[in-house]
Each structure stands twice: as C-alpha cells, then as structure tokens.
Design an enzyme around this catalytic site. Sequence first.
Site, mmCIF file in Angstrom:
data_model
loop_
_atom_site.group_PDB
_atom_site.id
_atom_site.type_symbol
_atom_site.label_atom_id
_atom_site.label_comp_id
_atom_site.label_asym_id
_atom_site.label_seq_id
_atom_site.Cartn_x
_atom_site.Cartn_y
_atom_site.Cartn_z
ATOM 1 N N GLU A 442 0.838 -1.217 0.000
ATOM 2 C CA GLU A 442 0.000 0.000 0.000
ATOM 3 C C GLU A 442 0.867 1.259 0.000
ATOM 4 O OE1 GLU A 442 -3.110 1.289 -1.065
ATOM 5 O OE2 GLU A 442 -3.405 -0.770 -0.396
HETATM 6 C C1 LIG Z 1 2.305 -9.851 0.803
HETATM 7 C C2 LIG Z 1 2.131 -8.815 -0.254
HETATM 8 C C3 LIG Z 1 0.852 -8.433 -0.631
HETATM 9 C C4 LIG Z 1 0.677 -7.493 -1.652
HETATM 10 N N1 LIG Z 1 -0.588 -7.190 -2.080
HETATM 11 C C5 LIG Z 1 -0.748 -6.434 -3.203
HETATM 12 C C6 LIG Z 1 -2.032 -6.262 -3.799
HETATM 13 O O1 LIG Z 1 -3.040 -6.749 -3.293
HETATM 14 N N2 LIG Z 1 -2.114 -5.546 -4.947
HETATM 15 C C7 LIG Z 1 -1.030 -4.990 -5.539
HETATM 16 O O2 LIG Z 1 -1.175 -4.376 -6.580
HETATM 17 N N3 LIG Z 1 0.213 -5.117 -4.988
HETATM 18 C C8 LIG Z 1 0.371 -5.826 -3.840
HETATM 19 N N4 LIG Z 1 1.622 -5.995 -3.296
HETATM 20 C C9 LIG Z 1 2.753 -5.324 -3.897
HETATM 21 C C10 LIG Z 1 3.285 -4.173 -3.045
HETATM 22 O O3 LIG Z 1 2.377 -3.119 -3.041
HETATM 23 C C11 LIG Z 1 4.670 -3.798 -3.603
HETATM 24 O O4 LIG Z 1 5.545 -4.828 -3.212
HETATM 25 C C12 LIG Z 1 5.135 -2.455 -3.115
HETATM 26 O O5 LIG Z 1 4.367 -1.448 -3.709
HETATM 27 C C13 LIG Z 1 6.605 -2.192 -3.422
HETATM 28 O O6 LIG Z 1 6.914 -2.489 -4.754
HETATM 29 P P1 LIG Z 1 8.171 -3.429 -5.067
HETATM 30 O O7 LIG Z 1 8.032 -4.657 -4.252
HETATM 31 O O8 LIG Z 1 8.282 -3.591 -6.534
HETATM 32 O O9 LIG Z 1 9.426 -2.646 -4.508
HETATM 33 P P2 LIG Z 1 10.236 -1.490 -5.262
HETATM 34 O O10 LIG Z 1 9.284 -0.545 -5.905
HETATM 35 O O11 LIG Z 1 11.265 -2.114 -6.115
HETATM 36 O O12 LIG Z 1 10.927 -0.754 -4.035
HETATM 37 C C14 LIG Z 1 12.098 -1.261 -3.391
HETATM 38 C C15 LIG Z 1 12.604 -0.198 -2.412
HETATM 39 O O13 LIG Z 1 12.927 1.009 -3.123
HETATM 40 C C16 LIG Z 1 12.203 2.108 -2.591
HETATM 41 N N5 LIG Z 1 11.797 2.997 -3.683
HETATM 42 C C17 LIG Z 1 11.289 2.637 -4.888
HETATM 43 N N6 LIG Z 1 11.018 3.727 -5.613
HETATM 44 C C18 LIG Z 1 11.340 4.793 -4.869
HETATM 45 C C19 LIG Z 1 11.287 6.209 -5.062
HETATM 46 N N7 LIG Z 1 10.803 6.736 -6.188
HETATM 47 N N8 LIG Z 1 11.719 7.008 -4.067
HETATM 48 C C20 LIG Z 1 12.176 6.488 -2.908
HETATM 49 N N9 LIG Z 1 12.260 5.165 -2.667
HETATM 50 C C21 LIG Z 1 11.839 4.330 -3.627
HETATM 51 C C22 LIG Z 1 10.994 1.502 -1.888
HETATM 52 O O14 LIG Z 1 10.508 2.351 -0.850
HETATM 53 C C23 LIG Z 1 11.567 0.196 -1.358
HETATM 54 O O15 LIG Z 1 12.203 0.418 -0.135
HETATM 55 C C24 LIG Z 1 1.811 -6.900 -2.262
HETATM 56 C C25 LIG Z 1 3.095 -7.273 -1.857
HETATM 57 C C26 LIG Z 1 3.260 -8.232 -0.891
HETATM 58 C C27 LIG Z 1 4.656 -8.653 -0.524
#
Ligand SMILES: Cc1cc2nc3c(=O)[nH]c(=O)nc-3n(C[C@H](O)[C@H](O)[C@H](O)COP(=O)(O)OP(=O)(O)OC[C@H]3O[C@@H](n4cnc5c(N)ncnc54)[C@H](O)[C@@H]3O)c2cc1C
Length: 456
Positions: A442
């Site tokens: 989220e």
């Molecule tokens: C158990 C679980 C349930 C989930 N449920 C859903 C769901 O129902 N629907 C859905 O759509 N998604 C869902 N997700 C996905 C979740 O919302 C994403 O994992 C999350 O948004 C982060 O994206 P990412 O994992 O690709 O990490 P990344 O975007 O790769 O981020 C990695 C790190 O980099 C940082 N970062 C990235 N971009 C920036 C920036 N521009 N500025 C500063 N810092 C940055 C982040 O804060 C983080 O610390 C779920 C994930 C999990 C693990």
Amino acid sequence: MPQLLVDQRDVKFILYEQLQVQKLCEHPRFSEYSQDMFDMVIEQARKLAENEFYPANRIGDREGVKFEDGEVKVPECYHKPYRLYCEGGWLSISDPIEVGGQGFPFIIGNAAIEFFSAANWSLMMYPGLTHGAARLLEKYGTPEQQELYMYKLFSGEWGGTMCLTEPNAGTDVGALTTKAIRRPDGNFNIVGQKIFISSGAHNLTENIVHMVLARIEGAPKGTKGISIFIVPRLRYAEDGSLVDNDVVCTNVEEKLGIHGSATCGLSFGDNDNCIGYLLGEENRGMRIMFDMMNEARHFVGMQGLALGSAAYLHALNYAKERLQGVHFTQLKNPEAPRVPIIEHPDVRRMLMFMKSTIEGIRALLYYAAYCMDRAAIAESEEERDKFQGYVDILIPVCKAYGSDMGFRVCEMAIQVYGGYGYCVDCPVEQHLRDCKIASIYEGTNGIQALDLVGRK
Ligand SMILES: Cc1cc2nc3c(=O)[nH]c(=O)nc-3n(C[C@H](O)[C@H](O)[C@H](O)COP(=O)(O)OP(=O)(O)OC[C@H]3O[C@@H](n4cnc5c(N)ncnc54)[C@H](O)[C@@H]3O)c2cc1C
C-alpha cells in the site's frame, strides 16, 4: 480468556472521552444510532474475534495457503469465521444502508476492525480487499455495474482485489504494461501479468472481482495513461450464467508472514478471452485508485496497531505469570522468593514503551477515522475542507507510523518473552512476522514520507 487482543478500556476512552463520538448521533445521518448501539457493535466484534477469528490464527499460519492443480485453498479453519463475518454484516458495517450496509460511523466500524485484525490479520485481508473493490464500484460504477457486482461484494458473497503491481512496476505503477484492447462491443480485452495480488485466487467465494490497472492501446505513457477495469474471474454470459473469464493464478507466494493470506501471481488473457469493463473514465485509473487510498492506507496502519496491540497484551499477560529472579531490592537475599518478571524494572520499561506506543497509535488512527466521519457529514464546504485536510495530512503518518511502530512493539514483545518468544510455539513471533509487510505494501513507508512532504 484474559484480554489478549485489544484494550477495551482504552478504546472506549478514545471513543467517548477523547473524541466524544456519541455526539455524532446528533447529526441527522446518525440520528438513529446511540452510544448503546456503538457499545453493542464493539462487544459483538470482540466476541466474534475472540471466539472464531483468534482460534483460526495460528492454525492458519501453520497450514498456510495451498496451491494444488491450479486451485488455491485457504486454511480450512477460515471458512467458518469468514461466513460468520459476512452473515453478521461486518463487511459493510459503516457503509450506507442503500448499498446493503449498516450505516454506522466509520470510526465505529474501525473499532470493530481493530478486534478482528488483532485476532487474525491474514483472514481480515480477504474482506478488507473486497471492501475496497466494493467502494470503488459504489463511487464510480454505473448503475448496471453496481447491480452486477457491488452488492455481492458488500455482502462478501464474492471477493475483490486490487491489481496494480507487475514484475517491473512496483512503486513505479506508471511503468505497468498490462494492455486493454478495445472490443467492438465497447468493452476491452485485458492482457498482462500481475504479481503479489492479495486474495487474487481462493476458495472462500465462488467468484472474485479484480480491479485491474491497465493501459488502453494508444494511451499516454506513465500514470496519465492508466485506466481501471472490472475484471471478474467468472463473467456473465448473455444468458446471465457465469462463465470463465480467462484469469489464471500462476503462483502463490511463500512468505515470511500472513501465511493464510493468498498472495498470487495472476495472468489475464492468455487465451485472448479476458474481458474487462471500464470503471469511470478512460485514463483516470490512478485518480480513481487514489480516491480509495486514504481508507486503504488507514487500514494498513490498523494492521500495525492491531498486531502491536495483541503482541503487547500477550507480553503483559506473560510477564505477570512468568516467575524468574528475585525483586531487585532482594538481590543479595538467597531466601527471597521468585517474582513475576513484570516486577523487574527493565521488563516494566519495555511494557511501558509498548503500552504508550500502542495507545498513541490508536489515538492517532481513531482521530483520523473520526475526521473522515466529520468530513462526510460536514454541513459547509469550509467544515468539510477542514476535516478532509486533516485526513489528507494524517493518512501517510497513520500508515507509516502505525506499521513501523507496531512492528517495533511486536519485536519488543519477543524480548519480554525471552527465549520462548523466539520459538514458534509462542504467539508473538507470528505477530512480528505478520506485521512486517505493513511497512511495504500500500505504498512503502519511504513513499509515505515523500507523500507527506512532497504532496501534502
Ligand atoms: C504480501 C504482499 C501483498 C501485496 N498485495 C498487493 C495487492 O493486493 N495488490 C497490488 O497491486 N500489490 C500488492 N503488493 C505489492 C506491493 O504493493 C509492492 O511490493 C510495493 O508497492 C513495493 O513495490 P516493489 O516490491 O516492486 O518494490 P520497489 O518498488 O522495487 O521498491 C524497493 C525499495 O525502493 C524504494 N523505492 C522505490 N522507488 C522509490 C522512489 N521513487 N523514491 C524512494 N524510494 C523508492 C521503496 O521504498 C523500497 O524500499 C503486495 C506485496 C506483498 C509482498
């Protein structure tokens, strides 16, 4: 059962003494409700949470979600509490009567949710996502879309999801590649892959209505070209029967925590036969999603509060029972009796930190919920703007502070338990594992900080 989930006295203190929510009943919207009714809701929520949700918590954690022959099965013990939750109307406790809800103030529904969430967060994920999808339909759906999907979601008969994330589009949602291709009938064929979709596939409900972000062919790059679609797993055929809509679960994630919550990879349109129905206007998908963001982020802050609360109360209970060492004034007395560890100043320090942190998060989250109610019933634009302004600025704080500090409280609960706390037979290690994800999904907490400083 000792009070192990939520401190009821503190909940009532915040509701009636700090926020005086009973005064909401003076407003025409809530004139048919009373403090007695609010108390009844909270008491019934507590009972259902303690008697049905809580016993399924550890079993569900151990059993986890099963993915066999393309079918996703939730822990068997989830079926009964989920059914009771839906039958009791809890899913739409704070939604308008017209959509099948019970019309209570949001803050009262919020208090009920704290009990359910503290008892079993993984199970709460299913109705939580469903409610978000139902609210989108309530606000943006056409009357026909509402008729077909919304009521079944608000009742919990069908499940709902939010499908944003893709392998290369996590935080950067604008990078998504799921396509929406126009069909002659005005609808769209959806083609693409989503990952990490909570409640993406399961056997709690017959059908699941996915809210899918996708780009219509030819739409602008980035977030400006994203639209949102209703994509049911089973769609209505012309004769009104339900037929397969070409949505396939490709995998279920093995995770650190929330083992009972199905986190799925979904493939849409492998056979070019997945129909999506546009929700709202084209290219307004992000705007529409953002509209629901406040509630969703508040809900995740609630995860931190609820799990931290349960971890604290378990640790408090344990500290009163566990005998170890002598009172610090008797260190040199070999005859001194063993005392409960709560007598030791360092254990007290930890418990006091946990108690004050949880009560602080609760005050913050309940206040934000109260502001949502006040904005909803405001009688002037000025009043509405004032309370909506509070909501907007508080939400990233509720989400990030609630999840970060809730996690720290869970960690400290393990410390209070000592070695037992580190072992799987002890409930607080699950609280810690289940809580961690709250700072990630989220919108990660880093993104909440950017939202607070940059946008708000
Ligand atoms: C158990 C679980 C349930 C989930 N449920 C859903 C769901 O129902 N629907 C859905 O759509 N998604 C869902 N997700 C996905 C979740 O919302 C994403 O994992 C999350 O948004 C982060 O994206 P990412 O994992 O690709 O990490 P990344 O975007 O790769 O981020 C990695 C790190 O980099 C940082 N970062 C990235 N971009 C920036 C920036 N521009 N500025 C500063 N810092 C940055 C982040 O804060 C983080 O610390 C779920 C994930 C999990 C693990």
